[in-house]
Scaffold this active site. Structure first.
Site: not given
Ligand code: 4NP
Length: 161
Positions: A8, A11, A13-15, A126
Site C-alpha cells: 500500500c 505500509n 494501515c492496509r498492507s 486509503d
Molecule cells: P496505508 O495508509 O497506505 O494504508 O498505509 C497511509 C498511511 C500513511 C499515509 C498515507 C496512507 N501518509 O500519507 O503518510
C-alpha cells in the site's frame, strides 16, 4: 515456497492488515510452511514504524495482531516475491514505474480483483485521513479478498495441494 508481498502507500494501515489477515487464512488452511507473507509501502516516510494505532485497534477487535514494521518496496522484491498485491490503482502505477524487467511486473495484482460478489470495490480505500468506518471497510474487504486469494493460489500452484 510461494512468496507474497502486500503493498500500500505507507505500509502502516492496509498492507500490514492484509499481511495479518492472509497469515490467518493461510494458517487456518495449514499452509504456513508453504506460503511466506510480507508487506511493504510505496513511501519510505513511515519506515521503521509499527502499524497505525487506529488500524491496530480495529484489527485487534477481530483477532489480528499487526506486528509488521513499515518498510519501502525495493527493486529486489520483484524477484523475491511471486505475487505483489497492491491495494489501489495508485499503488499499481507506482509499482509499474519501478526500474525492473517488465516481465517481473506481471506479478502485480490488485487485492480487490479477488473480492467476491458482496463487494463492488476496485480498490481498498486509503483509511488514513478518514473515520473509523474506513478502517472497518479495509478489514471487511481484506477478509473477503484474502479467502478468495488463497483459493486462487491453491488452484494455480500445484505445490500447495
Ligand atoms: P496505508 O495508509 O497506505 O494504508 O498505509 C497511509 C498511511 C500513511 C499515509 C498515507 C496512507 N501518509 O500519507 O503518510
Amino acid at each position: 515456497m510461494l512468496n507474497i508481498l502486500f503493498v500500500c502507500l505507507g505500509n502502516i494501515c492496509r498492507s500490514p492488515s492484509a499481511e495479518a489477515v492472509m497469515k490467518k487464512v493461510v494458517s487456518d488452511a495449514q499452509l504456513n510452511s508453504k506460503i511466506f507473507i510480507d508487506s511493504a509501502g510505496i513511501l519510505d516516510y513511515h519506515e521503521g514504524e509499527q502499524a497505525d494505532r487506529r488500524m491496530q485497534t480495529h484489527a485487534v477487535k477481530r483477532g489480528y495482531d499487526l506486528t509488521s514494521i513499515s518498510r519501502p518496496v525495493l527493486p529486489e522484491d520483484f524477484t523475491r516475491f511471486d505475487y505483489i498485491v497492491a491495494m489501489d490503482e495508485d499503488n499499481v502505477s507506482a509499482l509499474k514505474s519501478f526500474n525492473v524487467d517488465s516481465v517481473l511486473k506481471n506479478k502485480i495484482v490488485k487485492m480487490t480483483s479477488f473480492n467476491g460478489d458482496s463487494y463492488n470495490y476496485n480498490s481498498v480505500p486509503d483509511p488514513y485521513y478518514g473515520g473509523p468506518e474506513g478502517f472497518e471497510l479495509v478489514l471487511d474487504l481484506l477478509e473477503d479478498a484474502c479467502k478468495n486469494f488463497l483459493d486462487h493460489l491453491v488452484r494455480n500452484n500445484p505445490e500447495l495441494k
